[in-house]
Design a protein around this motif. Structure first.
Motif, PDB file in Angstrom:
ATOM      1  N   LEU A 198       0.915  -1.253   0.094  1.00 43.71           N
ATOM      2  CA  LEU A 198       0.184   0.095  -0.056  1.00 43.71           C
ATOM      3  C   LEU A 198       0.681   1.176   0.007  1.00 43.71           C
ATOM      4  N   GLY A 199       0.269   2.368  -0.201  1.00 38.92           N
ATOM      5  CA  GLY A 199       1.034   3.895  -0.197  1.00 38.92           C
ATOM      6  C   GLY A 199       1.295   4.176  -1.511  1.00 38.92           C
ATOM      7  N   GLU A 200       1.572   5.571  -1.470  1.00 39.94           N
ATOM      8  CA  GLU A 200       1.757   6.050  -2.885  1.00 39.94           C
ATOM      9  C   GLU A 200       2.938   5.413  -3.768  1.00 39.94           C
ATOM     10  N   ASP A 201       3.786   4.938  -3.074  1.00 35.84           N
ATOM     11  CA  ASP A 201       4.932   4.016  -3.904  1.00 35.84           C
ATOM     12  C   ASP A 201       4.385   3.004  -4.492  1.00 35.84           C
ATOM     13  N   ASN A 202       3.154   2.482  -4.213  1.00 36.08           N
ATOM     14  CA  ASN A 202       2.582   1.096  -4.722  1.00 36.08           C
ATOM     15  C   ASN A 202       1.109   1.507  -5.474  1.00 36.08           C
ATOM     16  N   GLY A 203       1.296   2.698  -5.823  1.00 32.31           N
ATOM     17  CA  GLY A 203       0.253   3.265  -6.898  1.00 32.31           C
ATOM     18  C   GLY A 203      -1.289   3.608  -6.107  1.00 32.31           C
ATOM     19  N   PHE A 204      -1.085   4.023  -4.997  1.00 33.61           N
ATOM     20  CA  PHE A 204      -2.285   4.330  -4.357  1.00 33.61           C
ATOM     21  C   PHE A 204      -2.301   5.911  -3.859  1.00 33.61           C
ATOM     22  N   PRO A 205      -2.831   6.616  -4.642  1.00 37.31           N
ATOM     23  CA  PRO A 205      -2.627   8.174  -4.318  1.00 37.31           C
ATOM     24  C   PRO A 205      -3.568   8.477  -3.080  1.00 37.31           C
ATOM     25  N   LYS A 206      -3.321   9.447  -2.388  1.00 41.53           N
ATOM     26  CA  LYS A 206      -4.186  10.288  -1.222  1.00 41.53           C
ATOM     27  C   LYS A 206      -5.413  10.423  -1.537  1.00 41.53           C
ATOM     28  N   ILE A 207      -6.224  10.144  -0.888  1.00 38.87           N
ATOM     29  CA  ILE A 207      -7.642  10.371  -1.068  1.00 38.87           C
ATOM     30  C   ILE A 207      -8.302  10.779   0.248  1.00 38.87           C
ATOM     31  N   PRO A 208      -9.600  11.457   0.389  1.00 39.54           N
ATOM     32  CA  PRO A 208     -10.257  11.520   1.407  1.00 39.54           C
ATOM     33  C   PRO A 208     -11.458  10.410   1.736  1.00 39.54           C
ATOM     34  N   ALA A 209     -11.937  10.619   2.883  1.00 37.92           N
ATOM     35  CA  ALA A 209     -13.139   9.702   3.362  1.00 37.92           C
ATOM     36  C   ALA A 209     -14.020  10.158   2.222  1.00 37.92           C
ATOM     37  N   GLY A 210     -14.818   9.248   1.812  1.00 32.40           N
ATOM     38  CA  GLY A 210     -15.877   9.451   0.833  1.00 32.40           C
ATOM     39  C   GLY A 210     -15.649   9.544  -0.645  1.00 32.40           C
ATOM     40  N   TYR A 211     -14.448   9.264  -0.964  1.00 35.93           N
ATOM     41  CA  TYR A 211     -13.954   9.486  -2.368  1.00 35.93           C
ATOM     42  C   TYR A 211     -14.586   8.334  -3.285  1.00 35.93           C
ATOM     43  N   ARG A 212     -15.127   8.890  -4.512  1.00 34.58           N
ATOM     44  CA  ARG A 212     -15.706   7.932  -5.290  1.00 34.58           C
ATOM     45  C   ARG A 212     -14.656   7.983  -6.365  1.00 34.58           C
ATOM     46  N   ASP A 213     -13.958   6.911  -6.700  1.00 35.22           N
ATOM     47  CA  ASP A 213     -13.204   6.796  -8.010  1.00 35.22           C
ATOM     48  C   ASP A 213     -14.154   5.927  -9.012  1.00 35.22           C
ATOM     49  N   GLN A 214     -14.270   6.805  -9.945  1.00 35.16           N
ATOM     50  CA  GLN A 214     -15.023   6.370 -11.345  1.00 35.16           C
ATOM     51  C   GLN A 214     -14.260   5.412 -12.367  1.00 35.16           C
ATOM     52  N   THR A 215     -13.110   5.002 -11.775  1.00 37.45           N
ATOM     53  CA  THR A 215     -12.417   3.935 -12.601  1.00 37.45           C
ATOM     54  C   THR A 215     -12.617   2.641 -12.188  1.00 37.45           C
ATOM     55  N   ASN A 216     -12.057   1.640 -13.040  1.00 34.97           N
ATOM     56  CA  ASN A 216     -12.119   0.449 -12.616  1.00 34.97           C
ATOM     57  C   ASN A 216     -11.024  -0.037 -11.579  1.00 34.97           C
ATOM     58  N   ASN A 217     -10.138   1.017 -10.945  1.00 31.77           N
ATOM     59  CA  ASN A 217      -9.257   0.624 -10.076  1.00 31.77           C
ATOM     60  C   ASN A 217     -10.082   0.775  -8.758  1.00 31.77           C
ATOM     61  N   GLN A 218     -11.139   1.078  -8.524  1.00 31.80           N
ATOM     62  CA  GLN A 218     -12.036   1.242  -7.408  1.00 31.80           C
ATOM     63  C   GLN A 218     -11.323   1.510  -6.175  1.00 31.80           C
ATOM     64  N   HIS A 219     -10.546   2.557  -6.212  1.00 34.30           N
ATOM     65  CA  HIS A 219      -9.878   3.258  -5.068  1.00 34.30           C
ATOM     66  C   HIS A 219     -10.983   4.169  -4.406  1.00 34.30           C
ATOM     67  N   ILE A 220     -11.809   3.306  -3.609  1.00 32.01           N
ATOM     68  CA  ILE A 220     -13.164   4.128  -3.115  1.00 32.01           C
ATOM     69  C   ILE A 220     -13.138   3.977  -1.785  1.00 32.01           C
ATOM     70  N   THR A 221     -13.449   4.949  -1.036  1.00 32.25           N
ATOM     71  CA  THR A 221     -13.870   5.034   0.534  1.00 32.25           C
ATOM     72  C   THR A 221     -15.205   5.214   0.816  1.00 32.25           C
ATOM     73  N   SER A 222     -15.422   4.902   2.070  1.00 34.44           N
ATOM     74  CA  SER A 222     -16.743   5.123   2.769  1.00 34.44           C
ATOM     75  C   SER A 222     -16.595   6.346   3.361  1.00 34.44           C
ATOM     76  N   ASN A 223     -17.749   6.945   3.473  1.00 28.11           N
ATOM     77  CA  ASN A 223     -17.585   8.253   4.115  1.00 28.11           C
ATOM     78  C   ASN A 223     -17.820   8.272   5.711  1.00 28.11           C
ATOM     79  N   LEU A 224     -17.253   9.360   6.033  1.00 26.18           N
ATOM     80  CA  LEU A 224     -17.083   9.439   7.680  1.00 26.18           C
ATOM     81  C   LEU A 224     -18.078  10.595   7.992  1.00 26.18           C
ATOM     82  N   SER A 225     -18.707  10.378   9.411  1.00 24.41           N
ATOM     83  CA  SER A 225     -19.388  11.594   9.902  1.00 24.41           C
ATOM     84  C   SER A 225     -18.443  12.378  10.559  1.00 24.41           C
ATOM     85  N   PRO A 226     -18.696  13.925  10.664  1.00 24.36           N
ATOM     86  CA  PRO A 226     -18.132  14.770  11.346  1.00 24.36           C
ATOM     87  C   PRO A 226     -17.205  14.434  12.753  1.00 24.36           C
ATOM     88  N   ILE A 227     -17.954  13.954  13.530  1.00 27.09           N
ATOM     89  CA  ILE A 227     -17.342  13.242  14.739  1.00 27.09           C
ATOM     90  C   ILE A 227     -16.419  12.281  14.774  1.00 27.09           C
TER      91      ILE A 227
END
Length: 351
Positions: A198-227
């Motif tokens: 994992l990590g940027e050196d292995n092809g995983f760019p930094k992304i925030p919670a709730g990110y929706r990757d529209q490509t087949n890479n599916q680097h997708i994260t679930s959202n987080l409540s503010p708390i």
């Protein structure tokens, strides 16, 4: 003995982790069977040539593969794989009433082994199947012996087999063609860690919670409540846990007050220099285990979870939600381990 190409039928195939690994080992997988039709698209689109059989094994006629796929009895080149759902024997809290249906699925699988007598059998399950009260495992092993199979089983840590997570599983290999057969040997020294994959050196760019990757890479994260986002920001990088904010009345959860050592991994971050914890079907959620990224303020992504399960980055998961995709990933047999099993059978078969 090995003049004909090995072929397999993958019972309880799910999204195809075992099938993927066996195919990588050069084995032809004819079909995958599962009662969950939501697995079909992921299974067939990633495993060309393998047919998804949508069926409940407890109701599937024994002669089905004979009629539909021309599978013969006593075929020395045939492998039956039985990685049945394992909720009943799991240490993870689950409804026993709901899980009761999974208790004896290995007996149903046994009926197909008895009918076809394939050359080889593979079984993978949770360690609890060995020690669980009323476990059917001993009966299955006695059945194998009585029907002329040699076998070997172990509780293994998949981290010793190149899987970058601590994943302890029951693993069994059996052969009707050899007087002895053994599972592949692990290596407790060369164990991959999180930073190896994992990590940027292995092809995983930094992304925030709730990110929706529209490509087949599916680097997708679930959202987080503010708390929960605030809780994670207050958790130290690289292995921090919820104890860092236990005295913050606004962040502390009532259910954890006075219970510092209960479910300590919940809301915890992974460590760069350790293997990941076991990837479960809930790895997309920081409240279900130590599934937070070591540095970024989010849970690991779907693709990161799939990578920790050793799925190729070209493997695309088809489902309607993050939770549904995570279920396909978390329930899978890591393909890299399945490939090792396939290569082990091939080695025995050609010798």
């Amino acid at each position: 003995m090995g003049n004909t190409k090995l072929k397999a039928i993958d019972f309880f195939c799910g999204g195809g982790g075992m099938t993927c690994g066996l195919k990588s080992a050069g084995i032809e997988v004819i079909a995958g069977v599962d009662y969950d039709g939501d697995c079909a698209e992921t299974y067939e689109r990633n495993n060309k040539g393998a047919t998804f059989v949508h069926a409940d094994i407890t109701k599937l006629p024994l002669e089905h593969f004979e009629k539909q796929f021309n599978i013969g009895k006593n075929d020395n080149n045939l492998i039956f794989v039985g990685c049945s759902p394992c909720q009943y024997w799991s240490v993870i809290n689950t409804s026993k009433e709901k899980a009761e249906k999974t208790k004896n699925l290995i007996e149903n699988f046994q009926s197909f082994v008895e009918y076809y007598r394939p050359g080889y059998v593979l079984v993978e399950n949770v360690p609890g199947i060995v020690t669980g009260k009323g476990s059917v495992l001993q009966k299955f092993i006695e059945f194998l012996t009585a029907h002329g199979y040699s076998w070997d089983w172990k509780i293994i840590n998949m981290n010793h087999y190149g899987i970058p997570q601590t994943r302890k599983r029951f693993s069994l290999i059996a052969s009707r063609l050899h007087s002895e057969i053994s599972l592949p040997k692990g290596d407790s020294v060369k164990c991959p860690k999180l930073r190896d994959v994992l990590g940027e050196d292995n092809g995983f760019p930094k992304i925030p919670a709730g990110y929706r990757d529209q490509t087949n890479n599916q680097h997708i994260t679930s959202n987080l409540s503010p708390i929960n986002l605030e809780r994670l920001k207050s958790t130290p990088k690289n292995g921090g846990d919820r104890l860092s904010w236990k005295n913050n009345e606004r962040l502390q959860l009532p259910c954890f007050v006075g219970k510092d050592h209960n479910f300590k991994d919940t809301f915890g971050r992974m460590f760069w220099d350790k293997p990941a914890p076991t990837i479960t079907t809930k790895f997309f959620s920081i409240s279900n285990g130590r599934f937070a990224h070591p540095e970024e303020d989010r849970a690991i992504s779907l693709r990161e979870g799939a990578t920790l399960q050793t799925f190729p980055k070209t493997y695309v998961f088809y489902a309607n939600s993050i939770a549904a995709i995570a279920k396909l990933i978390g329930n899978a047999v890591p393909p890299k381990y399945a490939e090792l099993l396939g290569k082990t059978i091939t080695k025995y078969h050609v010798n």
